[in-house]
Design a protein around this motif. Sequence first.
Motif, PDB file in Angstrom:
ATOM      1  N   LEU A 163       0.837  -1.213   0.000  1.00 22.72           N
ATOM      2  CA  LEU A 163       0.000   0.000   0.000  1.00 22.72           C
ATOM      3  C   LEU A 163       0.863   1.250   0.000  1.00 22.72           C
ATOM      4  CD1 LEU A 163      -2.913  -0.857   2.494  1.00 22.72           C
ATOM      5  CD2 LEU A 163      -3.101  -0.443   0.032  1.00 22.72           C
ATOM      6  N   HIS A 164       1.896   1.233   0.828  1.00 22.49           N
ATOM      7  CA  HIS A 164       2.799   2.381   0.884  1.00 22.49           C
ATOM      8  C   HIS A 164       3.549   2.552  -0.439  1.00 22.49           C
ATOM      9  CE1 HIS A 164       5.338   5.391   2.793  1.00 22.49           C
ATOM     10  NE2 HIS A 164       6.405   4.763   2.308  1.00 22.49           N
ATOM     11  N   PHE A 165       3.940   1.423  -1.031  1.00 19.28           N
ATOM     12  CA  PHE A 165       4.646   1.464  -2.315  1.00 19.28           C
ATOM     13  C   PHE A 165       3.743   2.027  -3.409  1.00 19.28           C
ATOM     14  CE2 PHE A 165       5.878  -0.669  -6.318  1.00 19.28           C
ATOM     15  CZ  PHE A 165       7.181  -0.203  -6.424  1.00 19.28           C
ATOM     16  N   PHE A 170       1.633   6.189  -7.223  1.00 21.19           N
ATOM     17  CA  PHE A 170       0.416   6.724  -7.832  1.00 21.19           C
ATOM     18  C   PHE A 170      -0.211   7.868  -7.029  1.00 21.19           C
ATOM     19  CE2 PHE A 170       0.685   2.168  -8.923  1.00 21.19           C
ATOM     20  CZ  PHE A 170       0.828   2.275 -10.294  1.00 21.19           C
ATOM     21  N   GLY A 171       0.339   8.131  -5.862  1.00 17.70           N
ATOM     22  CA  GLY A 171      -0.251   9.168  -5.026  1.00 17.70           C
ATOM     23  C   GLY A 171      -1.324   8.580  -4.129  1.00 17.70           C
ATOM     24  N   GLY A 172      -1.365   9.047  -2.911  1.00 18.52           N
ATOM     25  CA  GLY A 172      -2.326   8.497  -1.962  1.00 18.52           C
ATOM     26  C   GLY A 172      -3.243   9.565  -1.408  1.00 18.52           C
ATOM     27  N   GLY A 178      -4.491   7.605   6.444  1.00 17.75           N
ATOM     28  CA  GLY A 178      -5.049   7.285   7.755  1.00 17.75           C
ATOM     29  C   GLY A 178      -5.152   5.788   7.979  1.00 17.75           C
ATOM     30  N   PHE A 179      -5.544   5.059   6.931  1.00 16.16           N
ATOM     31  CA  PHE A 179      -5.643   3.598   7.048  1.00 16.16           C
ATOM     32  C   PHE A 179      -4.273   2.993   7.306  1.00 16.16           C
ATOM     33  CE2 PHE A 179      -5.271  -0.574   5.016  1.00 16.16           C
ATOM     34  CZ  PHE A 179      -6.231  -1.277   5.741  1.00 16.16           C
ATOM     35  N   GLY A 184      -1.034   0.138  10.603  1.00 20.66           N
ATOM     36  CA  GLY A 184       0.341  -0.098  11.025  1.00 20.66           C
ATOM     37  C   GLY A 184       0.483  -0.112  12.534  1.00 20.66           C
ATOM     38  N   LEU A 185      -0.247   0.784  13.205  1.00 22.77           N
ATOM     39  CA  LEU A 185      -0.226   0.795  14.669  1.00 22.77           C
ATOM     40  C   LEU A 185      -0.764  -0.516  15.228  1.00 22.77           C
ATOM     41  CD1 LEU A 185       0.158   2.273  17.361  1.00 22.77           C
ATOM     42  CD2 LEU A 185      -2.119   3.269  17.053  1.00 22.77           C
TER      43      LEU A 185
END
Length: 248
Positions: A163-165, A170-172, A178-179, A184-185
């Motif tokens: 998701l981070h990649f 492509f821009g988030g 927030g997700f 991640g937490l």
Amino acid sequence: METFSSFFQSQSTSRSGWRYESLKNFRQISPVVQNHLKLVYLSLGCALTASAVGVYLHLLWNIGGILTTLACMGSIVWLLSTPTYEERKRVGLLMAAALFEGASIGPLIGLAIEMDPSILISGFVGTAIAFGCFSAAAMLAKRREYLYLGGLLSSGLSILFWLHFASSIFGGSTALFGFELYFGLLLFVGYIVVDTQEIIERAHLGDLDYVKHSLTLFTDFVAVFVRILIIMLKNAAEKEEKKRKRRV
């Protein structure tokens, strides 16, 4: 996600078991393993102190960035490749990795101090309480009870990475950010439980590498702290923005 919810439900529904009978579960931890855990948590405390020194050095000389991140990764690789009998060298590498990690997150902490120093204190205290509670839960639980979560956490971490990649290419959106933050937490809170039980189990099997084990817990602590701090900064910024709009 159902497994995570069942974990938290099991903790809440078993409150009546958190009595003296629950404390008897410590008897399943042998004296050798207990001494090992003392060394692990003592080393973790020293690593957190070294990390605080790294933060202070960044605030003085603005050294935190890509170089300190690479230096932290290099120190970790060097530590893991160093034989266990070179104890002093491995402890020194652990402290170096912690110091570089502190310098790397220095810009975030500097932002928190600039916005509101109480956010930094609240974030650290909240992280310490969460870490202590989930570590205690792992110790009081039956041996290997939560080790099955390791596979799910690894899968979740892989999802988080992709998701981070994708968002970096492509821009988030704000919702995706927030997700990633909250997911991640949740993942790293789960890792506190799993890693604590895995350290105990490895120690029972004769793996008493307290330096490596303290590095694992240090990584979990920092990962949770950074995410809690970002969440608190985000909420504080949103509140400030709402106040500004009301004044206008």
